[in-house]
Design an enzyme around this catalytic site. Structure first.
Site, PDB file in Angstrom:
ATOM      1  N   ARG A 211       0.826  -1.218   0.000  1.00  0.00           N
ATOM      2  CA  ARG A 211       0.000   0.000   0.000  1.00  0.00           C
ATOM      3  C   ARG A 211       0.859   1.267   0.000  1.00  0.00           C
ATOM      4  NH1 ARG A 211      -1.872  -3.798   3.515  1.00  0.00           N
ATOM      5  NH2 ARG A 211      -3.986  -4.556   3.165  1.00  0.00           N
TER       6      ARG A 211
ATOM      7  N   HIS B 276      -2.569  -0.059   9.093  1.00  0.00           N
ATOM      8  CA  HIS B 276      -3.315  -0.910   8.149  1.00  0.00           C
ATOM      9  C   HIS B 276      -2.276  -1.345   7.117  1.00  0.00           C
ATOM     10  CE1 HIS B 276      -6.152  -2.506   5.314  1.00  0.00           C
ATOM     11  NE2 HIS B 276      -5.870  -1.597   4.405  1.00  0.00           N
TER      12      HIS B 276
HETATM   13  N1  LIG Z   1      -8.254   1.422   3.898  1.00  0.00           N
HETATM   14  C1  LIG Z   1      -8.637   0.222   3.472  1.00  0.00           C
HETATM   15  O1  LIG Z   1      -8.851  -0.717   4.268  1.00  0.00           O
HETATM   16  C2  LIG Z   1      -8.813   0.002   2.018  1.00  0.00           C
HETATM   17  C3  LIG Z   1      -8.408   0.995   1.166  1.00  0.00           C
HETATM   18  N2  LIG Z   1      -8.543   0.830  -0.175  1.00  0.00           N
HETATM   19  C4  LIG Z   1      -8.067   1.932  -0.979  1.00  0.00           C
HETATM   20  O2  LIG Z   1      -9.180   2.676  -1.463  1.00  0.00           O
HETATM   21  C5  LIG Z   1      -8.775   3.386  -2.628  1.00  0.00           C
HETATM   22  C6  LIG Z   1      -9.791   3.174  -3.731  1.00  0.00           C
HETATM   23  O3  LIG Z   1      -9.766   1.858  -4.183  1.00  0.00           O
HETATM   24  P1  LIG Z   1     -10.671   1.432  -5.440  1.00  0.00           P
HETATM   25  O4  LIG Z   1     -12.011   2.034  -5.287  1.00  0.00           O
HETATM   26  O5  LIG Z   1     -10.538  -0.027  -5.627  1.00  0.00           O
HETATM   27  O6  LIG Z   1      -9.919   2.196  -6.611  1.00  0.00           O
HETATM   28  P2  LIG Z   1     -10.522   2.610  -8.033  1.00  0.00           P
HETATM   29  O7  LIG Z   1      -9.350   2.801  -8.920  1.00  0.00           O
HETATM   30  O8  LIG Z   1     -11.580   1.639  -8.418  1.00  0.00           O
HETATM   31  O9  LIG Z   1     -11.244   4.001  -7.741  1.00  0.00           O
HETATM   32  C7  LIG Z   1     -10.581   5.177  -7.460  1.00  0.00           C
HETATM   33  C8  LIG Z   1     -11.411   6.296  -8.040  1.00  0.00           C
HETATM   34  O10 LIG Z   1     -10.853   7.540  -7.627  1.00  0.00           O
HETATM   35  C9  LIG Z   1     -11.053   8.445  -8.691  1.00  0.00           C
HETATM   36  N3  LIG Z   1     -10.170   9.603  -8.523  1.00  0.00           N
HETATM   37  C10 LIG Z   1      -8.834   9.678  -8.669  1.00  0.00           C
HETATM   38  N4  LIG Z   1      -8.408  10.926  -8.418  1.00  0.00           N
HETATM   39  C11 LIG Z   1      -9.492  11.661  -8.082  1.00  0.00           C
HETATM   40  C12 LIG Z   1      -9.706  13.005  -7.705  1.00  0.00           C
HETATM   41  N5  LIG Z   1      -8.690  13.882  -7.630  1.00  0.00           N
HETATM   42  N6  LIG Z   1     -10.960  13.403  -7.437  1.00  0.00           N
HETATM   43  C13 LIG Z   1     -12.001  12.551  -7.510  1.00  0.00           C
HETATM   44  N7  LIG Z   1     -11.865  11.258  -7.875  1.00  0.00           N
HETATM   45  C14 LIG Z   1     -10.625  10.822  -8.141  1.00  0.00           C
HETATM   46  C15 LIG Z   1     -10.777   7.632  -9.942  1.00  0.00           C
HETATM   47  O11 LIG Z   1     -11.330   8.238 -11.082  1.00  0.00           O
HETATM   48  C16 LIG Z   1     -11.442   6.311  -9.568  1.00  0.00           C
HETATM   49  O12 LIG Z   1     -12.784   6.257 -10.021  1.00  0.00           O
HETATM   50  C17 LIG Z   1      -7.378   2.855  -2.960  1.00  0.00           C
HETATM   51  O13 LIG Z   1      -6.414   3.762  -2.434  1.00  0.00           O
HETATM   52  C18 LIG Z   1      -7.304   1.547  -2.228  1.00  0.00           C
HETATM   53  O14 LIG Z   1      -5.996   1.134  -1.949  1.00  0.00           O
HETATM   54  C19 LIG Z   1      -9.117  -0.275  -0.733  1.00  0.00           C
HETATM   55  C20 LIG Z   1      -9.565  -1.283   0.089  1.00  0.00           C
HETATM   56  C21 LIG Z   1      -9.397  -1.248   1.528  1.00  0.00           C
HETATM   57  C1  LIG Z   2      -6.562  -2.940  -0.397  1.00  0.00           C
HETATM   58  C2  LIG Z   2      -6.550  -2.919   1.066  1.00  0.00           C
HETATM   59  O1  LIG Z   2      -5.995  -2.057   1.703  1.00  0.00           O
HETATM   60  C3  LIG Z   2      -7.180  -4.020   1.756  1.00  0.00           C
HETATM   61  O2  LIG Z   2      -8.082  -4.672   1.227  1.00  0.00           O
HETATM   62  O3  LIG Z   2      -6.763  -4.304   2.889  1.00  0.00           O
END
Ligand SMILES: NC(=O)C1=CN([C@@H]2O[C@H](COP(=O)(O)OP(=O)(O)OC[C@H]3O[C@@H](n4cnc5c(N)ncnc54)[C@H](O)[C@@H]3O)[C@@H](O)[C@H]2O)C=CC1
Ligand SMILES: CC(=O)C(=O)O
Length: 317
Positions: A92, A179
């Site tokens: 990450r 995390h």
């Molecule tokens: N904290 C946690 O436990 C978890 C965190 N994540 C994180 O969540 C984030 C999103 O993951 P996904 O939805 O799978 O990614 P994704 O790639 O499907 O979606 C990200 C979205 O953000 C948009 N985006 C990018 N820059 C932007 C901006 N300046 N303004 C508005 N929209 C913008 C993109 O167009 C895209 O639609 C990632 O950083 C991922 O690592 C994912 C799963 C668990």
């Molecule tokens: C992608 C991520 O951070 C998770 O699923 O734990």
């Protein structure tokens, strides 16, 4: 009469943002959702799709394509915006540079509206991004919350529950720390049905094994990658965790969740965002619970703190 509606803005309508919106709609948690993304056409499609759920939901939640203007009267803003996560890296922290730029521009736009609600950060690396959002926004720390190890905790409970053959909700356990790879499991605090985990393992050694701890920890830490490497994202678990946080705030639940929050003297750390059990209510992160960790657990937790802090020098704050 002016009845205040509950409004959640989700910035980033990718897998996680849209799953969060669906989870909110499905559970009927709030009155209104605004979705914002750079990809405006995708937002229009997602909004239509979510709107078509309402006939079969237990209440109508209004979903619309938003602009930053929506932030000014939002109760909660969830940030899931991100660059795509590299496929084969399983790390990450390599997202730090891209997420930093995105976070800076988003938080700047949010704060220009006069927003004074709760900011929930999900984008990775989530602990560092939560600290960054806290510093950039100038909001009080109780209003800036990272999803932290809420998801890892859910995974841990599933992993323990599967071994023992009980409902995961009957496992009283937490993951704390980053995390990420340095997260830790305070085993000495875990109980199942009121019985400490060491006794549960001892009394069920024939089916659980003598020392399942390392395997459970490994499965918990690697849990996200087991999903990501197969389907290219993880979304339902984090959506449910995020909605769990939203619910504690909107419904003033006073529930304890392992969110990423600011340590200000607790655990001997200051000015650091990391996950620890936190009492959550309508004020957000109300109070940190200081666990009585044993010496080895405290050493592990402190190592996670030091690991996260080592990235702060790369933040322009
Ligand atoms: N904290 C946690 O436990 C978890 C965190 N994540 C994180 O969540 C984030 C999103 O993951 P996904 O939805 O799978 O990614 P994704 O790639 O499907 O979606 C990200 C979205 O953000 C948009 N985006 C990018 N820059 C932007 C901006 N300046 N303004 C508005 N929209 C913008 C993109 O167009 C895209 O639609 C990632 O950083 C991922 O690592 C994912 C799963 C668990
Ligand atoms: C992608 C991520 O951070 C998770 O699923 O734990």
């Amino acid at each position: 009469m002016n009845i205040k509606k509950s409004k959640v803005v989700i910035i980033g309508a990718g897998n996680v943002g849209v799953s969060t919106a669906f989870c909110l709609v499905n559970q009927g948690i709030c009155d209104e959702i605004a979705l914002i993304d750079l990809n405006e056409e995708k937002v229009v499609g997602e909004v239509l799709d979510l709107t078509h759920c309402m006939e079969y939901m237990h209440r109508n939640v209004s979903v619309h394509a938003g602009t930053y203007d929506d932030c000014k009267d939002a109760n909660i803003i969830v940030i899931t915006a991100s660059a795509p996560m590299p496929k084969d890296k399983n790390d990450r922290l390599i997202m730090l540079d891209s997420s930093k730029k995105i976070m800076k521009s988003i938080v700047g736009s949010i704060m220009k509206t006069g927003f004074d609600g709760h900011l929930i950060v999900v984008s990775n690396p989530v602990d560092i991004m939560s600290y960054y959002a806290y510093k950039l926004s100038g909001l009080p720390a109780n209003q800036v919350i990272g999803s932290g190890t809420t998801l890892d905790t859910a995974r841990l409970k599933c992993n323990i529950a599967k071994r023992i053959d009980v409902d995961p909700r009957s496992v009283n356990a937490l993951v704390i720390g980053e995390h990420g790879d340095s997260e830790m499991i305070p085993w000495s605090t875990i109980t199942i049905g009121g019985k400490d985990i060491y006794s549960v393992v001892h009394d069920n050694e024939d089916r659980i094994g003598k020392h399942p701890y390392d395997e459970i920890k490994e499965a918990t830490i690697k849990g996200g990658w087991e999903i990501f490497n197969r389907k290219g994202n993880t979304c339902y678990g984090i959506a449910a965790s995020t909605v769990g946080i939203i619910k504690t705030i909107l419904y003033n639940e006073n529930k304890i969740l392992p969110v990423s929050t600011l340590l200000n003297g607790e655990y001997g750390e200051t000015d650091l965002y990391i996950s620890v059990p936190t009492i959550m209510d309508r004020s957000g992160a109300k109070e940190i619970v200081e666990l009585r960790l044993n010496e080895q657990e405290m050493t592990e937790f402190k190592a996670s703190c030091a690991h996260l802090r080592s990235f702060y020098k790369d933040l322009d704050i």
